[in-house]
Motif scaffolding. Structure first.
Motif, short mmCIF file in Angstrom:
data_model
loop_
_atom_site.label_atom_id
_atom_site.label_comp_id
_atom_site.label_asym_id
_atom_site.label_seq_id
_atom_site.Cartn_x
_atom_site.Cartn_y
_atom_site.Cartn_z
N ARG A 108 0.13 -1.27 -0.36
CA ARG A 108 0.08 -0.14 -0.43
C ARG A 108 0.53 1.10 -0.23
NH1 ARG A 108 -5.82 -0.47 1.23
NH2 ARG A 108 -6.50 0.78 1.56
N VAL A 109 0.31 1.71 -1.06
CA VAL A 109 0.84 3.32 -0.48
C VAL A 109 -0.09 4.06 -0.86
CG1 VAL A 109 3.56 2.24 -2.35
CG2 VAL A 109 1.17 3.26 -3.29
N GLN A 110 1.35 5.40 -0.23
CA GLN A 110 0.85 7.00 -0.17
C GLN A 110 0.56 8.02 -1.60
OE1 GLN A 110 -0.61 8.69 3.05
NE2 GLN A 110 -0.58 7.06 3.39
N SER A 111 -0.65 8.18 -1.51
CA SER A 111 -1.13 8.54 -3.49
C SER A 111 -2.55 9.38 -3.99
CB SER A 111 -0.68 7.40 -4.91
OG SER A 111 -0.26 8.38 -5.64
N LYS A 112 -2.41 10.57 -4.48
CA LYS A 112 -2.82 11.35 -4.15
C LYS A 112 -3.87 10.95 -5.87
CE LYS A 112 -5.05 15.83 -4.60
NZ LYS A 112 -4.76 17.46 -4.04
N LEU A 113 -4.42 10.08 -6.15
CA LEU A 113 -4.76 10.11 -7.48
C LEU A 113 -6.47 10.36 -7.49
CD1 LEU A 113 -3.24 6.06 -7.87
CD2 LEU A 113 -2.62 8.52 -8.92
#
Length: 218
Positions: A108-113
Motif C-alpha cells: 500500500r502506498v500514499q498517493s493522490k490519484l
C-alpha cells in the motif's frame, strides 16, 4: 525469484482490447536461458482454446509459489521455437521487475490519484482523490455532502499514471470498511475491493511497485 521449468503461468493480454484482456490463459514453462523464457502455447481458461501469439505481443503474467503468493511481471513475445512441441519465447524479466503479492498483505502506498465514485443505492456521483492505494483496497477523502457510511458498496474508477506516461482507468467495486470525520470536516473512507478483475488489480499493484521504487530512490 524467477519462475522455473514446469511452473504454471497465468497470462493476460492487455494490448488486445478490453474484451480479450479480460480472458486469462494458462501455460507451462518448457525451457529457460539467460535472456528468455520458453512456454507452451497458452490455453484459455474454461474453454481449452489455444491462443495464437505474435511477435511483440504484450503479456501480463503471474505465477504462484508456496503459500499462494503471486509473483507478477510484464513482458512481451520475442519469438517462437519448434521442438517436440511449439514454444513461445518471451523476454525474461529482471529480478527487480518481478513483484510478489500475498492476498492478505498487499503493498500500500500514499498517493493522490483521481477517483470517480458512484453510490449504488441512489446513483450519486462525485470526483475526489485517494489518500492511499493498494492491491487490496484504497482510501479517499470526500466531502460531507456525499456522506459515506460503513458497509456501503461503491462503484469506482481509478486513474493510474505510470512512469512511462501511460494512463490506465481501473474500474472496481468496494465496501466501506471504515469511515471517519476529519478535523477539516471532510470524510475519510477506507474501501476494501469486493469486485475487481485480476488484470485490474495487477495494474494497481504495478503502480504501487513503481511508487515504492520512487520512494526508495529519494
Amino acid at each position: 525469484m524467477y519462475p522455473k521449468v514446469n511452473d504454471v503461468l497465468f497470462i493476460q493480454l492487455p494490448s488486445e482490447g478490453e474484451k480479450e484482456a479480460n480472458y486469462e490463459y494458462r501455460s507451462r514453462i518448457a525451457e529457460t536461458d539467460e535472456d528468455d523464457i520458453y512456454m507452451e502455447v497458452p490455453i484459455r481458461e474454461g474453454s481449452g482454446h489455444l491462443k495464437k501469439l505474435h511477435m511483440g505481443d504484450e503479456l501480463s503474467v503471474y505465477f504462484l509459489t508456496e503459500g499462494g503468493v503471486k509473483h507478477y511481471f510484464n513482458t512481451y513475445v520475442t519469438g517462437f521455437k519448434e521442438d517436440v512441441i511449439r514454444m513461445v519465447k518471451f523476454r525474461k524479466p529482471s529480478a527487480e521487475e518481478i513483484f510478489q503479492v500475498q492476498r492478505r498483505n498487499f503493498l500500500r502506498v500514499q498517493s493522490k490519484l483521481e477517483l470517480a465514485v458512484k453510490f449504488k443505492h441512489d446513483f450519486t456521483r462525485f470526483l475526489t482523490y485517494t489518500d492511499d492505494v493498494g492491491g487490496g483496497g484504497i482510501s479517499f477523502v470526500g466531502y460531507s455532502k456525499h456522506e459515506v457510511k460503513e458497509g456501503q458498496i461503491l462503484s469506482c474508477w481509478l486513474l493510474l499514471p505510470y512512469k512511462n506516461g501511460e494512463l490506465e482507468h481501473v474500474p472496481f467495486e468496494g465496501i466501506v470498511v471504515r469511515s471517519i470525520t476529519l478535523e477539516s470536516g471532510r470524510q475519510k473512507a477506507m474501501l476494501e475491493f469486493t469486485q475487481i478483475s485480476d488484470m485490474e488489480r495487477q495494474k494497481i499493484i504495478k503502480y504501487c511497485f513503481e511508487r515504492q521504487l520512487d520512494f526508495r530512490g529519494r
